[in-house]
Design a protein around this motif. Structure first.
Motif, PDB file in Angstrom:
ATOM      1  N   SER A 192       8.346  19.634   2.976  1.00 11.61           N
ATOM      2  CA  SER A 192       9.243  18.936   3.893  1.00 11.61           C
ATOM      3  C   SER A 192       9.758  19.853   4.996  1.00 11.61           C
ATOM      4  CB  SER A 192      10.427  18.337   3.125  1.00 11.61           C
ATOM      5  OG  SER A 192      11.182  19.356   2.491  1.00 11.61           O
ATOM      6  N   GLU A 202      -1.697   3.284   7.432  1.00  9.59           N
ATOM      7  CA  GLU A 202      -1.879   3.379   5.982  1.00  9.59           C
ATOM      8  C   GLU A 202      -3.018   2.495   5.505  1.00  9.59           C
ATOM      9  OE1 GLU A 202       1.001   1.705   2.844  1.00  9.59           O
ATOM     10  OE2 GLU A 202       1.740   3.736   3.212  1.00  9.59           O
ATOM     11  N   ARG A 207      -2.572   4.813   0.083  1.00  4.40           N
ATOM     12  CA  ARG A 207      -1.480   4.397  -0.799  1.00  4.40           C
ATOM     13  C   ARG A 207      -1.686   4.930  -2.213  1.00  4.40           C
ATOM     14  NH1 ARG A 207      -1.721  -0.338   2.431  1.00  4.40           N
ATOM     15  NH2 ARG A 207      -3.232  -1.327   1.040  1.00  4.40           N
ATOM     16  N   GLN A 210      -0.645   8.527  -2.182  1.00  4.29           N
ATOM     17  CA  GLN A 210       0.798   8.699  -2.040  1.00  4.29           C
ATOM     18  C   GLN A 210       1.538   8.504  -3.359  1.00  4.29           C
ATOM     19  OE1 GLN A 210       1.357   5.865   1.217  1.00  4.29           O
ATOM     20  NE2 GLN A 210       2.136   7.541   2.469  1.00  4.29           N
ATOM     21  N   LYS A 211       0.986   7.717  -4.256  1.00  4.58           N
ATOM     22  CA  LYS A 211       1.649   7.489  -5.542  1.00  4.58           C
ATOM     23  C   LYS A 211       1.857   8.795  -6.296  1.00  4.58           C
ATOM     24  CE  LYS A 211      -0.004   2.750  -6.245  1.00  4.58           C
ATOM     25  NZ  LYS A 211      -0.842   1.841  -7.083  1.00  4.58           N
ATOM     26  N   LYS A 214       4.443  12.180  -3.167  1.00  2.00           N
ATOM     27  CA  LYS A 214       5.491  11.521  -2.391  1.00  2.00           C
ATOM     28  C   LYS A 214       5.798  12.237  -1.075  1.00  2.00           C
ATOM     29  CE  LYS A 214       6.159   8.464  -5.655  1.00  2.00           C
ATOM     30  NZ  LYS A 214       5.751   7.052  -5.453  1.00  2.00           N
ATOM     31  N   THR A 217       3.961  11.318   3.210  1.00  2.00           N
ATOM     32  CA  THR A 217       4.197   9.994   3.776  1.00  2.00           C
ATOM     33  C   THR A 217       4.174  10.077   5.294  1.00  2.00           C
ATOM     34  OG1 THR A 217       6.600  10.295   3.817  1.00  2.00           O
ATOM     35  CG2 THR A 217       5.634   9.356   1.811  1.00  2.00           C
ATOM     36  N   ARG A 218       3.918   8.963   5.924  1.00  2.00           N
ATOM     37  CA  ARG A 218       3.787   8.932   7.371  1.00  2.00           C
ATOM     38  C   ARG A 218       5.021   9.488   8.071  1.00  2.00           C
ATOM     39  NH1 ARG A 218       4.813   6.001  11.883  1.00  2.00           N
ATOM     40  NH2 ARG A 218       3.089   5.701  13.371  1.00  2.00           N
ATOM     41  N   GLU A 219       6.192   9.169   7.531  1.00  2.00           N
ATOM     42  CA  GLU A 219       7.446   9.608   8.150  1.00  2.00           C
ATOM     43  C   GLU A 219       7.577  11.129   8.171  1.00  2.00           C
ATOM     44  OE1 GLU A 219       7.161   7.277   5.856  1.00  2.00           O
ATOM     45  OE2 GLU A 219       7.443   5.574   7.211  1.00  2.00           O
ATOM     46  N   ASN A 220       6.894  11.807   7.247  1.00  4.37           N
ATOM     47  CA  ASN A 220       7.007  13.264   7.153  1.00  4.37           C
ATOM     48  C   ASN A 220       5.994  13.999   8.017  1.00  4.37           C
ATOM     49  OD1 ASN A 220       9.089  13.045   5.311  1.00  4.37           O
ATOM     50  ND2 ASN A 220       7.739  13.144   3.532  1.00  4.37           N
ATOM     51  N   ARG A 224       0.174  12.788  13.688  1.00  7.99           N
ATOM     52  CA  ARG A 224      -0.427  11.606  13.065  1.00  7.99           C
ATOM     53  C   ARG A 224      -1.687  11.196  13.814  1.00  7.99           C
ATOM     54  NH1 ARG A 224       5.325   8.750  13.587  1.00  7.99           N
ATOM     55  NH2 ARG A 224       6.443   9.798  11.881  1.00  7.99           N
TER      56      ARG A 224
END
Length: 300
Positions: A192, A202, A207, A210-211, A214, A217-220, A224
Motif C-alpha cells: 500500500s 475488472e 476477481r 483479488q480474493k 486484497k 485492487t483497482r483503487e490501489n 492502470r
C-alpha cells in the motif's frame, strides 16, 4: 427484391460493406481496401439492389448502418474469415512445408515470447508465412479467424485439437531503480506504500485473484491499463511494482521479483487448432514448434 442466381452478390461487395460498417464512410473504406470512393459506393449500391435492402443511411458524420446491416454483419464477417481460411489452405498445397499459418496469442506471449520461436520455425521452413493476431477471444478458431491459438486457459469448444504445454508462473516484479528509491516491500500489506501497476477494467479472472490478494485492487493502482504490454513497459520503466511472467522477467537482470512466497500465479498454457487441420503440414509443423518453444521458455 429477393436474391436470384442472376444477381447473387459477390464477395467484393460484402468486403466493401464490412469496411463501411467498420469505418463509417466510403472514403475511409476505400483507403483501407485500396479502392476509390466511387467503387465502394457502387459495391454498396449493388449489394443493396441484390438483397433488396437499405443498408446505410447518410448521417452528419458519415454512413450509419441500418438494422438490416447490423443483422447482416456477423454473416459477412463469417464470409470474410472463411475466405481468408480458404486462401491459407490453398497456399499450403504443393511440395514440402509451405503456405500461410495464422496464429493468435495474447499480447505478452505474441510480442515477447513467440518471435524467437517463429524465427527458428521460419529458418527451418522458409516457405512458411506467419500471420500473428494479438487476441484472447475464445471462439476465433471455430470461426476460422485463425489456424492455431496459444491460450492461457483450456479451450473447451468441440472440434478443437488442444494440447496443454504447462504452467507459466506470474509474480510481482519491479525495476531495480524503483526498489533502490522506495525500498523492497517485506509483506503484502506494505504494498500500500508503493506505486502499484495493474488493470483498469475488472474481469472474472481478476476477481478470482483479488480474493486471495486484497492489496491488488483497482483503487490501489497508481498506473492502470488493460494492456499487458503497457503494464510491462511501466514495470521496465521503473514506475512501480506489477505482475509479470517470471520467465520473462528472468531475461532482464534489472527486473527484481518481490514477495515470491506471498504472491504467485500459474497460467495454464495451451496450444489449440481446429481438428480439420490435423492433416495440414503447415499447421502441424507450426503446432509442434510452438509446443516445443513454449516448453523451453517455461523451463528457462
Amino acid at each position: 427484391m429477393p436474391v436470384t442466381a442472376g444477381n447473387e452478390p459477390n464477395w467484393e461487395w460484402y468486403r466493401s460493406f464490412l469496411r463501411v460498417v467498420e469505418t463509417g464512410s466510403l472514403s475511409a473504406a476505400g483507403r483501407s481496401l485500396g479502392l476509390t470512393q466511387p467503387t465502394i459506393g457502387r459495391h454498396i449500391e449493388s449489394l443493396e439492389t441484390a438483397l433488396g435492402l437499405k443498408l446505410f443511411t447518410r448521417s452528419f458524420d458519415g454512413f450509419s448502418p441500418t438494422d438490416a446491416a447490423h443483422e447482416l454483419r456477423p454473416y459477412a464477417e463469417s464470409l470474410s474469415a472463411t475466405t481468408a481460411a480458404l486462401r491459407r489452405v490453398a497456399s499450403g498445397h504443393g511440395s514440402g512445408v509451405r503456405g500461410t499459418v495464422r496464429l493468435t496469442a495474447s499480447e505478452i506471449v505474441g510480442v515477447e515470447v513467440l518471435p524467437p520461436i517463429l524465427a527458428a520455425l521460419r529458418n527451418d521452413h522458409p516457405e512458411l508465412t506467419i500471420e500473428l493476431v494479438l487476441s484472447n477471444k475464445a471462439d476465433d478458431l471455430l470461426r476460422r479467424e485463425a489456424d492455431i491459438a496459444v491460450r492461457m486457459f483450456r479451450p473447451v469448444q468441440e472440434a478443437l485439437v488442444a494440447k496443454r504445454i504447462g504452467g507459466i508462473e506470474v509474480g510481482l516484479h519491479a525495476h531495480e531503480n524503483y526498489l533502490a528509491r522506495h525500498g523492497v516491500p517485506k509483506s503484502m500489506s506494505e504494498l500500500s506504500r508503493h506505486a502499484l501497476i495493474g488493470f483498469d477494467v475488472e474481469t472474472a479472472f481478476i476477481r478470482s485473484v483479488q480474493k486471495k490478494n486484497k492489496a491488488l485492487t483497482r483503487e490501489n493502482f497508481a498506473f492502470r491499463a488493460d494492456s499487458d504490454l503497457a503494464q510491462l513497459s511501466a514495470i521496465r520503466a521503473g514506475f512501480g511494482i506489477g505482475a509479470c511472467q517470471a520467465a520473462l522477467a528472468a531475461r532482464d537482470s534489472k527486473l527484481v521479483r518481490v514477495l515470491p512466497k506471498a504472491f504467485s500465479l500459474t497460467l495454464d498454457t495451451w496450444v489449440a487448432m481446429h481438428e480439420d487441420l490435423r492433416g495440414s503440414a503447415r499447421c502441424a509443423v507450426t503446432f509442434a514448434a510452438l509446443a516445443k518453444g513454449l516448453r523451453t521458455y517455461m523451463n528457462g
